[in-house]
Design a protein around this motif. Structure first.
Motif, PDB file in Angstrom:
ATOM      1  N   TYR B 387       0.798  -1.453   0.047  1.00 26.36           N
ATOM      2  CA  TYR B 387      -0.179  -0.603  -0.067  1.00 26.36           C
ATOM      3  C   TYR B 387       1.053   1.049  -0.351  1.00 26.36           C
ATOM      4  CZ  TYR B 387      -2.990   3.243   1.001  1.00 26.36           C
ATOM      5  OH  TYR B 387      -3.991   4.316   1.317  1.00 26.36           O
ATOM      6  N   PHE B 388       2.077   1.378   0.779  1.00 22.54           N
ATOM      7  CA  PHE B 388       2.832   2.764   0.694  1.00 22.54           C
ATOM      8  C   PHE B 388       3.359   2.626  -0.262  1.00 22.54           C
ATOM      9  CE2 PHE B 388       6.914   4.314   2.493  1.00 22.54           C
ATOM     10  CZ  PHE B 388       6.810   5.692   2.658  1.00 22.54           C
ATOM     11  N   PRO B 389       3.593   1.788  -0.922  1.00 21.42           N
ATOM     12  CA  PRO B 389       4.913   2.378  -2.045  1.00 21.42           C
ATOM     13  C   PRO B 389       3.235   2.296  -3.677  1.00 21.42           C
ATOM     14  CG  PRO B 389       5.692   0.457  -1.172  1.00 21.42           C
ATOM     15  CD  PRO B 389       4.474   0.814  -0.805  1.00 21.42           C
ATOM     16  N   ALA B 390       2.639   2.219  -3.536  1.00 21.82           N
ATOM     17  CA  ALA B 390       1.309   2.074  -4.263  1.00 21.82           C
ATOM     18  C   ALA B 390       1.369   3.328  -4.723  1.00 21.82           C
ATOM     19  CB  ALA B 390       0.325   1.281  -4.238  1.00 21.82           C
ATOM     20  N   ARG B 391       0.833   4.240  -2.958  1.00 19.90           N
ATOM     21  CA  ARG B 391       0.206   5.530  -3.117  1.00 19.90           C
ATOM     22  C   ARG B 391       1.286   6.433  -2.903  1.00 19.90           C
ATOM     23  NH1 ARG B 391      -2.464   8.666   1.286  1.00 19.90           N
ATOM     24  NH2 ARG B 391      -0.283   9.931   1.956  1.00 19.90           N
ATOM     25  N   LYS B 392       2.661   5.927  -2.305  1.00 23.74           N
ATOM     26  CA  LYS B 392       3.122   7.192  -3.740  1.00 23.74           C
ATOM     27  C   LYS B 392       3.470   7.017  -4.979  1.00 23.74           C
ATOM     28  CE  LYS B 392       8.758   7.582  -3.250  1.00 23.74           C
ATOM     29  NZ  LYS B 392       9.582   6.792  -3.485  1.00 23.74           N
ATOM     30  N   ALA B 393       3.146   6.152  -4.975  1.00 19.09           N
ATOM     31  CA  ALA B 393       3.157   6.183  -6.328  1.00 19.09           C
ATOM     32  C   ALA B 393       2.144   6.807  -7.495  1.00 19.09           C
ATOM     33  CB  ALA B 393       2.938   4.581  -7.651  1.00 19.09           C
ATOM     34  N   ALA B 394       1.346   6.684  -7.008  1.00 21.15           N
ATOM     35  CA  ALA B 394      -0.499   7.554  -7.104  1.00 21.15           C
ATOM     36  C   ALA B 394      -0.602   8.632  -6.834  1.00 21.15           C
ATOM     37  CB  ALA B 394      -1.574   6.450  -6.258  1.00 21.15           C
ATOM     38  N   LYS B 395       0.588   9.691  -5.331  1.00 19.10           N
ATOM     39  CA  LYS B 395       0.410  10.467  -5.461  1.00 19.10           C
ATOM     40  C   LYS B 395       1.385  11.692  -5.828  1.00 19.10           C
ATOM     41  CE  LYS B 395      -2.814  10.391  -1.999  1.00 19.10           C
ATOM     42  NZ  LYS B 395      -4.163  11.766  -2.242  1.00 19.10           N
ATOM     43  N   LEU B 396       1.841  11.115  -6.929  1.00 19.57           N
ATOM     44  CA  LEU B 396       3.307  11.509  -7.769  1.00 19.57           C
ATOM     45  C   LEU B 396       2.555  13.075  -8.548  1.00 19.57           C
ATOM     46  CD1 LEU B 396       5.466   9.041  -9.360  1.00 19.57           C
ATOM     47  CD2 LEU B 396       5.728  10.967  -7.879  1.00 19.57           C
ATOM     48  N   ASN B 397       3.098  14.020  -8.831  1.00 15.02           N
ATOM     49  CA  ASN B 397       2.729  14.524  -9.719  1.00 15.02           C
ATOM     50  C   ASN B 397       2.806  14.403 -10.895  1.00 15.02           C
ATOM     51  OD1 ASN B 397       2.779  17.082 -11.157  1.00 15.02           O
ATOM     52  ND2 ASN B 397       2.772  18.348  -9.395  1.00 15.02           N
ATOM     53  N   PRO B 398       1.488  14.552 -11.675  1.00  9.74           N
ATOM     54  CA  PRO B 398       2.593  14.056 -13.245  1.00  9.74           C
ATOM     55  C   PRO B 398       3.439  15.031 -14.009  1.00  9.74           C
ATOM     56  CG  PRO B 398       0.119  14.880 -13.037  1.00  9.74           C
ATOM     57  CD  PRO B 398       0.565  14.991 -11.700  1.00  9.74           C
ATOM     58  N   ILE B 399       3.550  16.047 -13.985  1.00 14.41           N
ATOM     59  CA  ILE B 399       4.403  16.951 -14.315  1.00 14.41           C
ATOM     60  C   ILE B 399       6.042  16.844 -14.002  1.00 14.41           C
ATOM     61  CG2 ILE B 399       5.396  19.109 -14.840  1.00 14.41           C
ATOM     62  CD1 ILE B 399       2.626  20.481 -14.095  1.00 14.41           C
ATOM     63  N   ASP B 400       6.557  16.535 -12.855  1.00 11.16           N
ATOM     64  CA  ASP B 400       7.511  16.127 -12.299  1.00 11.16           C
ATOM     65  C   ASP B 400       8.071  14.901 -12.289  1.00 11.16           C
ATOM     66  OD1 ASP B 400       6.925  18.677 -10.679  1.00 11.16           O
ATOM     67  OD2 ASP B 400       6.736  18.181  -9.200  1.00 11.16           O
ATOM     68  N   ALA B 401       6.892  13.577 -12.441  1.00  5.61           N
ATOM     69  CA  ALA B 401       7.151  12.582 -12.894  1.00  5.61           C
ATOM     70  C   ALA B 401       7.622  12.214 -14.126  1.00  5.61           C
ATOM     71  CB  ALA B 401       5.351  11.566 -12.550  1.00  5.61           C
ATOM     72  N   LEU B 402       6.866  13.213 -15.228  1.00  3.81           N
ATOM     73  CA  LEU B 402       7.598  13.071 -16.484  1.00  3.81           C
ATOM     74  C   LEU B 402       8.588  13.812 -17.015  1.00  3.81           C
ATOM     75  CD1 LEU B 402       3.731  14.433 -18.184  1.00  3.81           C
ATOM     76  CD2 LEU B 402       5.436  12.378 -18.749  1.00  3.81           C
ATOM     77  N   ARG B 403       9.135  14.751 -15.778  1.00  2.00           N
ATOM     78  CA  ARG B 403      10.186  14.996 -16.199  1.00  2.00           C
ATOM     79  C   ARG B 403      12.120  14.520 -15.180  1.00  2.00           C
ATOM     80  NH1 ARG B 403       9.311  20.401 -13.641  1.00  2.00           N
ATOM     81  NH2 ARG B 403       8.436  21.172 -15.700  1.00  2.00           N
ATOM     82  N   TYR B 404      10.894  13.342 -14.482  1.00  2.00           N
ATOM     83  CA  TYR B 404      12.170  12.779 -13.500  1.00  2.00           C
ATOM     84  C   TYR B 404      13.480  12.100 -14.214  1.00  2.00           C
ATOM     85  CZ  TYR B 404      13.678   9.719 -10.310  1.00  2.00           C
ATOM     86  OH  TYR B 404      14.319   8.394  -8.992  1.00  2.00           O
ATOM     87  N   GLU B 405      14.756  12.298 -14.395  1.00  2.00           N
ATOM     88  CA  GLU B 405      15.889  11.489 -14.853  1.00  2.00           C
ATOM     89  C   GLU B 405      15.986   9.854 -14.480  1.00  2.00           C
ATOM     90  OE1 GLU B 405      16.741  12.032 -17.804  1.00  2.00           O
ATOM     91  OE2 GLU B 405      15.317  14.300 -17.739  1.00  2.00           O
TER      92      GLU B 405
END
Ligand SMILES: Nc1ncnc2c1ncn2[C@@H]1O[C@H](COP(=O)(O)OP(=O)(O)OP(=O)(O)O)[C@@H](O)[C@H]1O
Ligand SMILES: [Mg+2]
Lengths: 248, 405
Positions: B387-405
């Motif tokens: 649950y914890f990792p899944a929540r972390k994934a779901a709460k990602l901001n799409p723009i930051d996530a897309l820019r993540y290197e």
């Protein structure tokens, strides 16, 4: 009678706050984009192009101003509604393709339909195949992403942006990672899609690529500097000729 | 519903893409589930063996003993010991009892022609063999007369025979029990090791009269009385009857408690069942810890996976996945992983039980409920730690996530 508006912004502004520092990435953007337009957005690095596209793509919220997409007042939507509108009305194309690794072209293109809850796409695979054929990858359907060239990967991404039949396709430097020839292929693909009626908005650094569009918006420091139609548009042939290449 | 099915597919694709890593991830769960199944099954197996042995004592068995209490770390006798007078009263008056034998036991040093060993001598009467349905391999039981006249005769178990006689035929020969010579008249049929590890063939049985006279020193009374009820259905009546007779004999007033215990075979089974049950639970709990460790392993890998797939998550969000889609995707991944671990662990546990059976002859029937516990626990661990990792994934901001290197 005026054409239907796909995008309309009213006094759109975006301010990023990092502690004490405020960055005015966008200031009072007013624009209208109608069905069937093909707009190029240009401007220096940091002029706010991506920020604008992210807001138009419902990935980000404006600090001020109103945004209407296909008649929907986006400001008022909640998270799930934003997800739905991204899913149904927008086709996003990124500079770095952002395909799922080690996954077939088909599965990548199907992805938006996986999240589509309207029940409009009962056979995702068929729609995905059609989209891939439209971008000229009918013979690469089962290739994995790592088995495709950069240009081909970007075309898979374009097929993915097409598959949900969006109101507008938004492209953020789709040709940024491609060589001149592949870039021209992609631009030409945009032209063809536009000819078929798709509304397209693309950010680009390259004037040669922008020249394929019908209209150009130039940003400077977060404001619209110029917004005018493009005369003598490039075609695939003219662009290749300029490169000293012949049509293959 | 349809959406859930699609999300399942996505989760499976993701797992399939990272097959070897997924397998390593579930290793912890596999081992955990196998451990749970094996320990619980072992506990159950031990329990079953104890129960079988107690059943082997005979369903009519009624045991009567002096009440003991723990005080300051030692057993203290509460009240009057069971003695000959009690025995006689029961023998004369108890109509629900068919056979009875006193039992006194003494730790002794036994010596035979071929060796000596410390062992226990049980002083009993001739009916004891019937009550516990013990059988003979050689010779004969001692008789009523031997008990009456306190003859120095004995019946020995197989382990005792081996130590004292080696290859010699023991019947008719003498052994010395604490220096007193006894003649061996019978050899008990081997019954093997008890479930608690005690050797049931490591015994010497002799007339209780002889033992009391010669070996019992200053102690009075019996350690217990073994009795047989008339039949299976009279056990409860026998118990009541014995209690009443003994209360009378011990002059216990109505408001006072018994100073003796009467226990039937069923009760003995219940008590030992409780003990082994506690043991099983304890073992299972310890094994469950390994499952939790396995769960932490899953969480760890899922966290790495979320970081690694930040851009993928960003893409999915940009394309129109809801937070809940991402959450369920990663949760399903975790649960599928742990359930796969559960399945493989179950298989491993069953195989492990078989291997133990082959190696040690200790038969462990795989308890079905242990599989359920192992499985349920695995799923729970998957959800809890996924649950914890899944929540972390779901709460990602799409723009930051897309820019993540
Ligand atoms: N998350 C953010 N936090 C703070 N400032 C930001 C953030 N995103 C963008 N900016 C700032 O906003 C301004 C516009 O950025 P943007 O990415 O829109 O530029 P761009 O026109 O796309 O540039 P490029 O051509 O280099 O991609 C820049 O000054 C940038 O530093
Ligand atoms: Mg940019």
């Amino acid at each position: 009678m005026a054409n239907k508006k796909v995008i309309e912004t009213k006094n759109l502004s975006k301010v990023f706050k990092n502690g004490d520092i405020e960055v005015h990435a966008l200031t009072s953007i007013n624009m209208v984009i109608e069905v069937g337009e093909f707009v190029a957005i240009m401007g220096a690095s940091g002029s706010g192009k991506s920020t604008l596209l992210n807001i138009l793509g419902c990935l980000d919220k404006p600090s001020e101003g109103d945004y209407y997409l296909d008649g929907v007042h986006v400001n008022k939507l909640n998270k799930n509604e934003l997800a739905a509108i991204r899913n149904q009305k927008i086709g996003f194309i990124f500079q770095s393709y952002n395909l799922l690794s080690r996954t077939t072209a088909l599965e990548n293109v199907e992805l938006p339909l996986v999240y589509n809850r309207t029940g409009k796409f009962l056979n995702p695979a068929a729609h995905a195949k059609m989209a891939l054929e439209k971008v000229g990858l009918g013979n690469r359907i089962y290739h994995k992403t790592n088995e495709l060239s950069g240009g081909e990967q970007q075309r898979v991404a374009i097929a993915r942006a097409l598959v949900n039949d969006p109101a507008i396709i938004l492209s953020d430097e789709a040709t940024g990672n491609l060589d001149s020839k592949a870039s021209i292929e992609v631009a030409d693909l945009f032209v063809k899609l536009n000819d078929q009626g798709k509304t397209i908005m693309m950010i680009t650094h390259e004037p040669e690529i922008a020249q394929f569009a019908k209209r150009m918006i130039y940003l400077r420091d977060g404001r619209i500097l110029t917004d005018e139609p493009i005369k003598n548009r490039s075609t695939k042939e003219s662009a290749l000729l300029e490169l000293g290449l012949t049509v293959s | 519903m349809r959406q859930l099915f699609k999300t399942f597919k996505v989760a499976f694709q993701a797992i399939n893409k990272n097959r070897s890593r997924s397998l390593l991830t579930v290793l912890g769960i596999i081992i955990g589930v196998a451990a749970v199944i094996m320990t619980i099954s072992a506990g159950e197996g031990a329990n079953k063996e104890v129960q079988d042995q107690i059943s082997g004592l005979g369903t009519n068995l009624v045991m009567i003993f002096t009440k003991m209490e723990h005080r300051g770390g030692s057993h203290v006798r509460m009240g009057r010991p069971i003695d000959k007078r009690d025995f006689d009263i029961l023998q004369k008056n108890a109509v629900w009892i068919s056979k009875m034998s006193p039992l006194v036991n003494v730790g002794v040093q036994a010596a035979g022609p071929n060796g000596y060993k410390p062992t226990i001598v049980y002083g009993v009467n001739h009916e004891y063999f019937d009550i516990l349905s013990r059988e003979l391999a050689l010779g004969d039981f001692f008789k009523e007369d031997d008990v009456k006249t306190a003859n120095k005769v004995c019946v020995i178990g197989e382990t005792t025979r081996k130590e004292l006689f080696a290859d010699l035929d023991p019947i008719g020969r003498q052994i010395r029990i604490d220096k007193i010579p006894f003649t061996v008249v019978g050899l008990l049929k081997e019954v093997g090791q008890g479930a608690m590890g005690q050797d049931q063939d490591d015994v010497i049985l002799a007339p209780y009269t002889t033992i009391q006279d010669r070996l019992y020193g200053h102690r009075r009374g019996y350690d217990m009385i073994m009795a047989s009820a008339l039949d299976e259905n009279s056990v409860a009546n026998a118990k009541i009857e014995v209690s009443e007779l003994l209360r009378e004999s011990h002059q216990i007033r109505p408001f006072e408690k018994d100073d003796f215990d009467v226990m039937t075979q069923v009760e003995l089974q219940e008590i030992t069942g409780n003990i082994t049950g506690i043991l099983t639970t304890l073992l299972g709990a310890i094994a469950s810890i390994s499952l939790i460790v396995g769960g932490i392993g899953i969480m760890n890998i899922m966290l790495v996976s979320v970081t690694e797939r930040t851009r993928e998550i960003g893409t999915r969000l940009a394309i129109g996945a809801r937070e809940s889609d991402i959450l369920t995707q990663f949760l399903i991944e975790a649960v599928v992983l742990s359930l796969a671990g559960g399945i493989l662990g179950t298989v491993l546990g069953i195989i492990g039980n078989q291997v133990i059976y082959k190696l040690t002859n200790f038969y462990i029937p795989t308890a079905p409920y242990s599989i359920m516990i192992g499985f349920g626990f695995a799923a729970l661990v998957g959800i809890a730690f996924g649950y914890f990792p899944a929540r972390k994934a779901a709460k990602l901001n799409p723009i930051d996530a897309l820019r993540y290197e």
